[in-house]
Write a protein that holds these residues in place. Structure first.
Motif: not given
Length: 295
Positions: A205, A209-210, A213, A216, A219
């Motif tokens: 995750v 997420s990093t 986008e 992200r 999520w």
């Protein structure tokens, strides 16, 4: 993953989705929240505002099933969201690990039993594979490996979530990319609720997420869903368009793992596409150095 934060964000996001009109409440002037107020959820659930505020701060440990059900009704949760709330509560007090032991399947530490691989290999008319809640592909038959050839081309553990969000090939492979992306994140969210201390899931995750986008944003929505059956469309580089039905079966002998089997409608172009894919696999196998050496 911190369970209290997960609980807090899930309950807050569900409260934000329920309008006063949907809940049968007057909207009133000067509303400063997108959905219901905490006091309104508390009233609908017949609990005190202080008690509900405690729950929404992430304190689900010890909460009775009856109270969880009233909260679920007040927030108009669907079946998948209700199950997720129960998993969060069990994880909060540790009972989930006792009532539903789950095989962790850390990287490089799990291999299919011979009988399981034999079972997968016996399914010759459609792709069949085993995955965990992190979307790692752990075992597959030949057709599944051929269908997901781009996923298996990675040097890392084959992972459907990583492929979906970090590999440009997924945009071609999934004609309905947004639907696949939503489903993928919902599965990971569900797994996070059931298994909040899985370091490999936490790392995945964090990576997604990093680097994405699109991931992200999804999520942060805290959406979960049941994903046991349905129809998906694929665009395969060798055989073209495929429309396949699927069934996902929880494995009783391997808690936490899911066996998925794809099939095509009899007599459809997709059934012919799977036959062509099987023929392509057989041709490649016959032309491999290993097979040539054996003849």
């Amino acid at each position: 993953m911190d369970n209290r934060e997960e609980v807090r964000e899930f309950l807050t996001s569900r409260r934000a989705k329920i309008t006063p009109d949907r809940a049968g409440l007057p909207a009133g002037p000067r509303r400063r929240v997108p959905g219901l107020r905490r006091s309104e959820v508390a009233a609908l659930a017949d609990v005190s505002v202080e008690y509900y505020a405690k729950l929404e701060r992430g304190n689900l440990a010890g909460v009775s099933p009856a109270v969880l059900e009233t909260i679920a009704r007040a927030l108009q949760l669907d079946d998948a969201e209700r199950a997720h709330l129960l998993h969060l509560a069990r994880a909060a007090d540790g009972s989930d690990a006792l009532t539903r032991p789950r095989r962790r399947c850390a990287k490089g530490q799990w291999a299919p039993r011979r009988s399981l691989q034999w079972t997968l290999d016996a399914i010759t008319a459609g792709p069949a594979f085993v995955r965990n809640g992190r979307m790692d592909l752990l075992a597959a038959n030949q057709l599944a490996r051929a269908l997901y050839r781009d996923v298996y081309s990675s040097a890392q553990q084959p992972n459907l979530a990583r492929f979906n969000f970090l590999d440009d090939a997924s945009r071609r492979f999934y004609p309905d990319w947004d639907t696949f992306a939503d489903t993928c994140v919902a599965i990971l969210r569900t797994e996070a609720g059931r298994n909040p201390h899985d370091k490999d899931l936490h790392d995945l995750v964090g990576e997604l997420s990093t680097r994405s986008e699109e991931f992200r944003t999804r999520w942060g929505a805290h959406n979960v869903r049941h994903h046991g059956t349905g129809v998906k469309r694929f665009h395969h580089t060798v055989v073209g368009e495929l429309t396949l039905a699927f069934e996902g079966l929880e494995m009783a002998a391997e808690p936490g793992l899911t066996l998925t089997v794809y099939t095509a409608e009899p007599g459809s172009p997709s059934e012919e596409g799977l036959r062509l894919l099987a023929s392509w696999v057989a041709t490649r196998e016959a032309g491999s150095p290993t097979q040539q050496a054996a003849t």
